[in-house]
Design a protein around this motif. Structure first.
Motif, PDB file in Angstrom:
ATOM      1  N   GLY A  34       0.836  -1.186   0.000  1.00 25.19           N
ATOM      2  CA  GLY A  34       0.000   0.000   0.000  1.00 25.19           C
ATOM      3  C   GLY A  34       0.871   1.235   0.000  1.00 25.19           C
ATOM      4  N   GLU A  35       0.258   2.364   0.095  1.00 31.68           N
ATOM      5  CA  GLU A  35       0.968   3.640   0.025  1.00 31.68           C
ATOM      6  C   GLU A  35       1.539   4.033   1.388  1.00 31.68           C
ATOM      7  N   LYS A  36       2.848   4.369   1.431  1.00 30.70           N
ATOM      8  CA  LYS A  36       3.484   4.836   2.661  1.00 30.70           C
ATOM      9  C   LYS A  36       3.322   6.338   2.775  1.00 30.70           C
ATOM     10  N   PRO A  37       3.255   6.935   3.955  1.00 30.01           N
ATOM     11  CA  PRO A  37       3.232   6.214   5.226  1.00 30.01           C
ATOM     12  C   PRO A  37       1.920   5.453   5.374  1.00 30.01           C
ATOM     13  N   TYR A  38       1.987   4.310   6.051  1.00 33.16           N
ATOM     14  CA  TYR A  38       0.791   3.498   6.227  1.00 33.16           C
ATOM     15  C   TYR A  38      -0.143   4.164   7.220  1.00 33.16           C
ATOM     16  N   ARG A  39      -1.384   4.331   6.791  1.00 30.13           N
ATOM     17  CA  ARG A  39      -2.393   5.044   7.575  1.00 30.13           C
ATOM     18  C   ARG A  39      -3.121   4.092   8.516  1.00 30.13           C
ATOM     19  N   VAL A  40      -3.125   4.452   9.795  1.00 32.47           N
ATOM     20  CA  VAL A  40      -3.834   3.696  10.817  1.00 32.47           C
ATOM     21  C   VAL A  40      -5.207   4.334  10.985  1.00 32.47           C
TER      22      VAL A  40
END
Length: 176
Positions: A34-40
């Motif tokens: 997925g796209e960084k930064p990884y979204r929490v």
């Protein structure tokens, strides 16, 4: 029922599940695609009851009581709380613009995956608990009155086989 605490479409791997984590009852997950930064994101709707977002240091190898973790605790309408720890420095109050008392929907952005505190790698430490009456957590963000993990609850995740995650399993985060 909870969703995996990452943005929709993120591939997530479990390196410690409810039974293998020490102490028992928590889950450690990290994004692998997925796209960084990884979204929490919030795993369920609720009200934010605690935030720590000021730390920036990775402190792997220290006892947990000596580490300074960034975290978000969310209280849910059924009395359960969920915790998201090791979030990146200032991603909760800065990037997400959140504060204690805010109401969030399931899937709402909470911050970015990080390795702040007692963490060997970027990940999210996730747990679901039945908190004690009173303040619930101590100054370090740890649940009070939780000897032998007695307050830990195994979360059920939508979109996951048998609704439970297992060590070394890989799953795709999606809404319920």
């Amino acid at each position: 029922m909870y969703r995996l605490p990452f943005a929709d479409g993120t591939a997530v791997k479990v390196f410690d599940d409810f039974r293998s984590h020490r102490p028992r009852g928590r889950i450690d997950l990290y994004a692998v695609d997925g796209e960084k930064p990884y979204r929490v994101v919030a795993a369920r709707a609720g009200r934010i009851v605690a935030i720590q977002d000021d730390y920036a240091e990775q402190q792997s190898g220290r006892p947990a009581a000596e580490c300074h973790n960034n975290y978000v605790w969310i209280a849910h309408e059924d009395g359960e709380w969920s915790n998201y720890s090791h979030l990146a420095h200032h991603s909760v109050t800065g990037k997400a613009g959140l504060k204690v008392g805010d109401r969030v929907k399931a899937g709402a952005y909470l911050g970015d995956e990080g390795a702040v505190g007692c963490a060997m790698l970027d990940h999210v430490h996730f747990e679901v608990v039945r908190p004690p009456s009173g303040p619930g957590i101590d100054a370090g963000g740890f649940l009070l009155d939780n000897a032998d993990s007695k307050r830990e609850l195994e979360p059920r995740f939508c979109g996951v086989p048998r609704q439970t995650v297992v060590k070394d399993g890989t799953y795709i985060a999606r809404p319920c």
